[in-house]
Motif scaffolding. Structure first.
Motif, PDB file in Angstrom:
ATOM      1  N   GLY A 107      15.594 -64.390  51.440  1.00  0.00           N
ATOM      2  CA  GLY A 107      15.699 -65.164  52.675  1.00  0.00           C
ATOM      3  C   GLY A 107      15.991 -64.292  53.879  1.00  0.00           C
ATOM      4  N   PHE A 108      16.985 -63.402  53.761  1.00  0.00           N
ATOM      5  CA  PHE A 108      17.354 -62.547  54.889  1.00  0.00           C
ATOM      6  C   PHE A 108      16.283 -61.488  55.159  1.00  0.00           C
ATOM      7  N   ALA A 109      15.771 -60.854  54.116  1.00  0.00           N
ATOM      8  CA  ALA A 109      14.789 -59.785  54.308  1.00  0.00           C
ATOM      9  C   ALA A 109      13.485 -60.327  54.887  1.00  0.00           C
ATOM     10  N   ALA A 110      13.005 -61.459  54.352  1.00  0.00           N
ATOM     11  CA  ALA A 110      11.763 -62.044  54.866  1.00  0.00           C
ATOM     12  C   ALA A 110      11.942 -62.510  56.303  1.00  0.00           C
ATOM     13  N   THR A 111      13.111 -63.054  56.611  1.00  0.00           N
ATOM     14  CA  THR A 111      13.371 -63.485  57.986  1.00  0.00           C
ATOM     15  C   THR A 111      13.410 -62.298  58.932  1.00  0.00           C
ATOM     16  N   VAL A 168       7.374 -59.713  51.632  1.00  0.00           N
ATOM     17  CA  VAL A 168       6.258 -59.384  52.531  1.00  0.00           C
ATOM     18  C   VAL A 168       5.413 -60.619  52.810  1.00  0.00           C
ATOM     19  N   ALA A 169       5.136 -61.400  51.777  1.00  0.00           N
ATOM     20  CA  ALA A 169       4.284 -62.575  51.944  1.00  0.00           C
ATOM     21  C   ALA A 169       4.906 -63.578  52.902  1.00  0.00           C
ATOM     22  N   ILE A 170       6.193 -63.849  52.750  1.00  0.00           N
ATOM     23  CA  ILE A 170       6.858 -64.814  53.625  1.00  0.00           C
ATOM     24  C   ILE A 170       6.995 -64.257  55.039  1.00  0.00           C
ATOM     25  N   ILE A 234      13.439 -71.663  50.930  1.00  0.00           N
ATOM     26  CA  ILE A 234      12.594 -72.697  50.333  1.00  0.00           C
ATOM     27  C   ILE A 234      11.250 -72.101  49.901  1.00  0.00           C
ATOM     28  N   SER A 235      10.674 -71.234  50.743  1.00  0.00           N
ATOM     29  CA  SER A 235       9.400 -70.605  50.391  1.00  0.00           C
ATOM     30  C   SER A 235       9.555 -69.719  49.163  1.00  0.00           C
ATOM     31  N   LEU A 239       7.487 -70.163  45.706  1.00  0.00           N
ATOM     32  CA  LEU A 239       6.655 -69.119  45.115  1.00  0.00           C
ATOM     33  C   LEU A 239       7.139 -68.742  43.714  1.00  0.00           C
ATOM     34  N   SER A 240       8.457 -68.666  43.527  1.00  0.00           N
ATOM     35  CA  SER A 240       8.993 -68.367  42.199  1.00  0.00           C
ATOM     36  C   SER A 240       8.694 -69.505  41.231  1.00  0.00           C
ATOM     37  N   PHE A 241       8.774 -70.735  41.709  1.00  0.00           N
ATOM     38  CA  PHE A 241       8.478 -71.892  40.873  1.00  0.00           C
ATOM     39  C   PHE A 241       7.024 -71.890  40.427  1.00  0.00           C
ATOM     40  N   LEU A 242       6.152 -71.345  41.283  1.00  0.00           N
ATOM     41  CA  LEU A 242       4.728 -71.261  40.948  1.00  0.00           C
ATOM     42  C   LEU A 242       4.394 -70.045  40.088  1.00  0.00           C
ATOM     43  N   GLY A 243       5.414 -69.249  39.757  1.00  0.00           N
ATOM     44  CA  GLY A 243       5.196 -68.106  38.890  1.00  0.00           C
ATOM     45  C   GLY A 243       4.794 -66.843  39.603  1.00  0.00           C
ATOM     46  N   LEU A 244       4.984 -66.762  40.932  1.00  0.00           N
ATOM     47  CA  LEU A 244       4.596 -65.591  41.697  1.00  0.00           C
ATOM     48  C   LEU A 244       5.748 -64.635  41.930  1.00  0.00           C
ATOM     49  N   GLY A 245       6.922 -64.954  41.394  1.00  0.00           N
ATOM     50  CA  GLY A 245       8.076 -64.079  41.528  1.00  0.00           C
ATOM     51  C   GLY A 245       8.172 -63.104  40.369  1.00  0.00           C
ATOM     52  N   ASP A 246       9.195 -62.252  40.400  1.00  0.00           N
ATOM     53  CA  ASP A 246       9.423 -61.284  39.339  1.00  0.00           C
ATOM     54  C   ASP A 246      10.073 -61.999  38.157  1.00  0.00           C
TER      55      ASP A 246
END
Length: 305
Positions: A107-111, A168-170, A234-235, A239-246
């Protein structure tokens, strides 16, 4: 003897400027404390951040190693395990605390990435004219029209799953709204008299943007930052819920994905499904309260709303 008066003037000016900044910061803090909702949100965030930082001390990493634990899978909450266990036998409370680290980090890094890009693009779009402004505005409009979550999903799919990929994506896809706000503030600032005097004295584009425009837009950017962090969390969860996380990183979104994949929701194991969802809602609400309160402090016209 004649050198000291010459040197004292800039030093005194810098001292006066620093004193004014400290006085303004103290005034902002006093006004912020008067906003009870914002103060409540700040306390909640500080507590969550404290737990996240203390996660290795409260729940050492080996307690989440499935080869070392002996807890039964999907065990209901007990005094020893206040939130029960997940389908792998791990403590849900420990997962929740460790998940806060990844979710807050993203959250902080993407922001931060989003705010840097949005501020730079907004200042440039408001400062420059002609073809440069037209091109910048079309780029901003493109990112405003296309859903940022869809772009983030595409980008995450191309780069591969991982925490850095999500950041990066967010960050790259959520800066357009900030750039619009910064551009409007830049146009307002550059219409003032002291900017015209700066131009008349020979100031260049870099000087005007760095010394006059940037300090004027920073309060607005900071207020928008607290609101953007909630959206980034939330994003990340989506993304993690969709399986795009580590898969090896514990986050609130990955907890929700595991609960879906293992049938925890349909199996009635509410103690694994509800905590990460409630944590996301509480933290996002806290960031929203802090952001709204800070926004009303720097913009007094919003206080009556």
């Amino acid at each position: 003897m004649t050198a000291s008066p010459r040197l004292s003037t800039p030093l005194t000016a810098r001292g006066v400027a620093a004193s004014r900044r400290r006085a303004r910061a103290a005034e902002v803090w006093r006004e912020f404390r008067a906003q009870r909702s914002g103060l409540f949100g700040l306390v909640v965030l500080l507590v969550v951040i404290a737990f996240a930082l203390a996660a290795p001390l409260l729940f050492p990493a080996e307690t989440l190693d499935v080869t070392r634990i002996s807890n039964a899978p999907n065990q209901a909450p007990t005094w020893a395990l206040p939130l029960g266990t997940d389908p792998l036998g791990r403590s849900v409370l420990a997962l929740l605390v460790w998940g806060a680290r990844a979710s807050l980090l993203v959250g902080f890094a993407a922001t931060l990435v989003s705010m840097v890009i949005g501020t730079a693009m907004g200042m440039a779009a408001g400062h420059f004219g002609g073809a440069a402004q037209a091109i910048l505005m079309r780029v901003i409009d493109f990112f405003l029209v296309v859903p940022s979550l869809v772009l983030a999903i595409v980008l995450s799919s191309v780069l591969g799953p991982g925490v850095v990929t999500i950041i990066v994506a967010i960050g790259v896809t959520s800066w357009a709204a900030t750039s619009r706000l910064v551009r409007a503030q830049t146009l307002t600032v550059e219409s003032r008299g002291y900017i015209e005097r700066a131009w008349a004295l020979g100031a260049g584009d870099g000087h005007v943007l760095r010394r006059h425009v940037l300090p004027a837009v920073l309060p607005l950017v900071l207020a928008n930052t607290t609101l953007t962090v909630g959206s980034a969390i939330i994003s990340e969860s989506t993304l993690s819920f969709l399986g795009l996380g580590d898969p090896s990183t514990i986050s609130w979104g990955s907890m929700l994905k595991l609960s879906l994949d293992t049938g925890a929701a349909t199996g009635g194991y509410w103690w694994y499904v509800l905590p990460p969802g409630i944590a996301i809602a509480v933290v996002v609400l806290a960031f929203t309260l802090v952001g709204r309160a800070f926004e009303s402090v720097i913009n007094p016209t919003l206080r009556g709303r």
